[in-house]
Scaffold this active site. Structure first.
Site, PDB file in Angstrom:
ATOM      1  N   CYS A 210      -0.803   3.786  -6.472  1.00  0.00           N
ATOM      2  CA  CYS A 210      -1.702   3.202  -5.472  1.00  0.00           C
ATOM      3  C   CYS A 210      -1.970   1.778  -5.943  1.00  0.00           C
ATOM      4  O   CYS A 210      -2.288   1.568  -7.131  1.00  0.00           O
ATOM      5  CB  CYS A 210      -3.006   3.990  -5.403  1.00  0.00           C
ATOM      6  SG  CYS A 210      -4.330   3.165  -4.472  1.00  0.00           S
TER       7      CYS A 210
ATOM      8  N   CYS B 277       0.867  -1.174   0.000  1.00  0.00           N
ATOM      9  CA  CYS B 277       0.000   0.000   0.000  1.00  0.00           C
ATOM     10  C   CYS B 277       0.902   1.221   0.000  1.00  0.00           C
ATOM     11  O   CYS B 277       1.736   1.381   0.897  1.00  0.00           O
ATOM     12  CB  CYS B 277      -0.851  -0.038   1.274  1.00  0.00           C
ATOM     13  SG  CYS B 277      -1.825   1.450   1.532  1.00  0.00           S
TER      14      CYS B 277
END
Ligand code: DGL
Length: 258
Positions: free
Chosen positions: A180, A73
């Site tokens: 992302c 992440c």
């Protein structure tokens, strides 16, 4: 979980793309995936809140026997990767940083675009990556509010993808970095929206190669186990895994306080 496993976490489904690549490269590793869905999305929370979750989930994985933690992440890496390495010096952490370096190598026009969450752009990690690798190149940093959540929920993302992609292309980018992990699942839509002259860079395969380097070759010839855990609803997560990977897997709900 057996000792020596690889723990991988994200706010939700984004890191499943990293999980897939790691499994392909290290088929005998035991892999444990945590989707921190009770706190998703991370990207629109403040950095301190995301850091607290990154610590809580990492501690959970370490207590359960992981010896490598993959922070799959960008937002959590921006908020906590440096601090995690300081706090757990005996552990190996692999994190995400926007793939600015390969994008700088690829751009013809000298402008790259980075699509990521607000949290990723707020962290010092992004500024330091740009400072180290993007001298002489323009970097268009585009936060994409709502996009990770829409991918998480399986909503139609066409409008959002077009808006964010058109913005960076309109500002001159000929190379776009997916900053992302959720965006890997809409990489083809981003490519289509960007048009044929624009290159889109997904760092997932490079991150998996880094995990392999960190672990060394520990192949046993046997297939490793895989666990899918969520701090949210287990049956919803199992549905999401099936939607995004094409395979139905059992998922388990866990509580991770913090
Ligand atoms: N997948 C995450 C990232 O790479 C976070 C998305 C979110 O929870 O906002 O930044």
């Amino acid at each position: 979980m057996t000792p020596g496993s690889i723990g991988i976490f994200d706010s939700g489904v984004g890191g499943l793309g990293i999980l897939r690549e790691v499994q392909a490269l290290l088929p005998s590793a035991n892999l444990v995936y945590v989707a921190d869905q009770a706190y998703s999305p991370y990207g629109e929370r403040g950095l301190a809140a995301v850091r607290a979750r990154a610590f809580a989930v990492s501690e959970y994985l370490i207590d359960a026997g992981a010896t490598t933690v993959v922070v799959a992440c960008n937002s959590a890496s921006a908020a906590a990767l440096h601090e995690l390495r300081e706090r757990f010096p005996a552990m190996s952490f692999v994190g995400m940083e926007p793939a600015v370096k390969p994008a700088v190598g690829a751009t013809q026009r000298g402008t790259i675009g980075v699509l990521a969450t607000e949290a990723t752009f707020q962290g010092e990690l992004f500024a330091s990556v740009v400072d180290r690798h993007a001298r002489g190149v323009s970097v268009v940093a585009r936060a994409c509010p709502g996009l990770a959540a829409a991918i998480e929920d399986g909503d139609d993302v066409d409008d959002l993808v077009h808006r964010f992609t058109a913005d960076v292309v309109g500002r001159g980018a000929d190379t776009i970095v997916l900053g992302c992990t959720h965006y890997s699942f809409v990489a083809d839509q981003i490519r289509t929206a960007a048009g044929s002259g624009v290159r889109v860079i997904d760092p997932a395969p490079a991150v998996a190669r880094q995990v392999k380097r960190v672990r060394g070759d520990r192949g046993t010839g046997e297939r490793g186990g895989m666990s899918y855990l969520t701090t949210g609803d287990a049956s919803r997560f199992a549905d999401q895994v099936e939607r995004l990977t094409g395979v139905r897997r059992p998922a388990q709900a866990v509580e991770i306080g913090g």
